[in-house]
Design an enzyme around this catalytic site. Sequence first.
Site, PDB file in Angstrom:
ATOM      1  N   ASP A 188       0.881  -1.139   0.019  1.00  0.00           N
ATOM      2  CA  ASP A 188      -0.005  -0.015  -0.175  1.00  0.00           C
ATOM      3  C   ASP A 188       0.808   1.187   0.018  1.00  0.00           C
ATOM      4  O   ASP A 188       2.013   1.329   0.422  1.00  0.00           O
ATOM      5  CB  ASP A 188      -1.076  -0.012   1.474  1.00  0.00           C
ATOM      6  CG  ASP A 188      -2.053   0.987   1.176  1.00  0.00           C
ATOM      7  OD1 ASP A 188      -2.483   1.482  -0.039  1.00  0.00           O
ATOM      8  OD2 ASP A 188      -2.686   1.151   2.018  1.00  0.00           O
ATOM      9  N   ASN A 226     -10.657  -2.763  -6.397  1.00  0.00           N
ATOM     10  CA  ASN A 226      -9.928  -1.893  -7.243  1.00  0.00           C
ATOM     11  C   ASN A 226     -10.420  -1.496  -8.664  1.00  0.00           C
ATOM     12  O   ASN A 226     -10.028  -0.706  -9.233  1.00  0.00           O
ATOM     13  CB  ASN A 226      -8.173  -2.430  -7.310  1.00  0.00           C
ATOM     14  CG  ASN A 226      -7.614  -2.291  -5.831  1.00  0.00           C
ATOM     15  OD1 ASN A 226      -6.713  -3.269  -6.023  1.00  0.00           O
ATOM     16  ND2 ASN A 226      -7.832  -1.344  -5.317  1.00  0.00           N
TER      17      ASN A 226
HETATM   18  C1  FPP Z   1      -1.603  -0.020  -3.452  1.00  0.00           C
HETATM   19  O1  FPP Z   1      -1.195   1.305  -3.338  1.00  0.00           O
HETATM   20  C2  FPP Z   1      -1.079  -0.775  -4.598  1.00  0.00           C
HETATM   21  C3  FPP Z   1      -1.841  -1.359  -5.457  1.00  0.00           C
HETATM   22  C4  FPP Z   1      -3.219  -1.469  -5.610  1.00  0.00           C
HETATM   23  C5  FPP Z   1      -1.090  -2.083  -6.614  1.00  0.00           C
HETATM   24  C6  FPP Z   1       0.192  -2.878  -6.332  1.00  0.00           C
HETATM   25  C7  FPP Z   1       0.817  -3.072  -7.773  1.00  0.00           C
HETATM   26  C8  FPP Z   1       2.249  -3.114  -7.796  1.00  0.00           C
HETATM   27  C9  FPP Z   1       3.082  -2.956  -6.772  1.00  0.00           C
HETATM   28  C10 FPP Z   1       2.513  -3.012  -9.248  1.00  0.00           C
HETATM   29  C11 FPP Z   1       2.844  -4.439  -9.862  1.00  0.00           C
HETATM   30  C12 FPP Z   1       2.719  -5.619  -9.073  1.00  0.00           C
HETATM   31  C13 FPP Z   1       3.363  -6.880  -9.418  1.00  0.00           C
HETATM   32  C14 FPP Z   1       2.980  -7.913  -8.560  1.00  0.00           C
HETATM   33  C15 FPP Z   1       3.888  -7.107 -10.518  1.00  0.00           C
HETATM   34  P1  FPP Z   1      -2.426   2.509  -3.521  1.00  0.00           P
HETATM   35  O2  FPP Z   1      -2.532   2.892  -4.958  1.00  0.00           O
HETATM   36  O3  FPP Z   1      -3.555   1.965  -2.962  1.00  0.00           O
HETATM   37  O4  FPP Z   1      -1.533   3.622  -2.801  1.00  0.00           O
HETATM   38  P2  FPP Z   1      -2.342   4.911  -2.039  1.00  0.00           P
HETATM   39  O5  FPP Z   1      -3.175   4.060  -0.856  1.00  0.00           O
HETATM   40  O6  FPP Z   1      -1.329   5.856  -1.546  1.00  0.00           O
HETATM   41  O7  FPP Z   1      -3.233   5.612  -3.010  1.00  0.00           O
END
Ligand code: FPP
Length: 251
Positions: free
Chosen positions: A23, A71
């Site tokens: 996150d 998501n």
């Molecule tokens: C959460 O941060 C992250 C995600 C929903 C996506 C995770 C994906 C990756 C790290 C990229 C690719 C992964 C793989 C396994 C190749 P957020 O967007 O919710 O952050 P925020 O809470 O700060 O808005």
Amino acid sequence: MPATLKDKIDHSALPEHIAIIMDGNGRWAKQHGKIRTFGHQHGVEAVRDTAEACAELGIKYLTLYAFSTENWVRPKYEVNALMTLLVSTISAETKTLLKNKIRLLTIGDISKLPADCRKSLNECMEKTKNLDRMNLVLALNYSSKWEIAEAARTIAGKVEAGELKSKDVDEKLFASFLSTAGMPDPELLIRTSGEYRISNFLLWQIAYAELHFTPVLWPDFRRNDVYQAIIDFQKRERRFGGIKPVTKQHA
Ligand code: FPP
């Protein structure tokens, strides 16, 4: 040489399965004055370093929450960017997985992912299916309530069809219908970015897991953060409802 964080790890008491709620990509991007997808792109570096550190230590399962059923409500450009990133990362990293004997698995309903995404995942899973140094499990279009409802529906269908008796439905049987069937439950769950929530992730499987929350935003997460989480885990007294500390979960 001064002792490193890694030296403080007791290698005889490692968790067999670590699960991570990645996150903070969006906030990291904002801090850098960029759009959210920039954070996801940099999140890949954290995935790589974490997977490498876990494989080197001898962790058998690493489960990453990459995309939840919730998501999909994000802006279309962000969902598309995440899917594209997934395809390019899987394709680019397959060689590294093969070299390091890492098997790729998924949990969640991947039938709803775009075709190119399913294709690269399926190809990578097929190529790595016999590898056993570590299992890298990507939770994609996953949510725990979805998974539990699916298991309940399948079991109910089998009871209706006379293939199962309702008296035979116990914890062990129920778990065998979850998408994690055959995997050990995670002993350690990490969430980055300073949020204290489980967000519909592995609700059944983390019944006895130790929870580790860190303020580090996912794109900044590196092997030392993995080591720190394991060191904290090893300091905890695990009792599983009993009195004496025990190191392994009862079967
Ligand atoms: C959460 O941060 C992250 C995600 C929903 C996506 C995770 C994906 C990756 C790290 C990229 C690719 C992964 C793989 C396994 C190749 P957020 O967007 O919710 O952050 P925020 O809470 O700060 O808005």
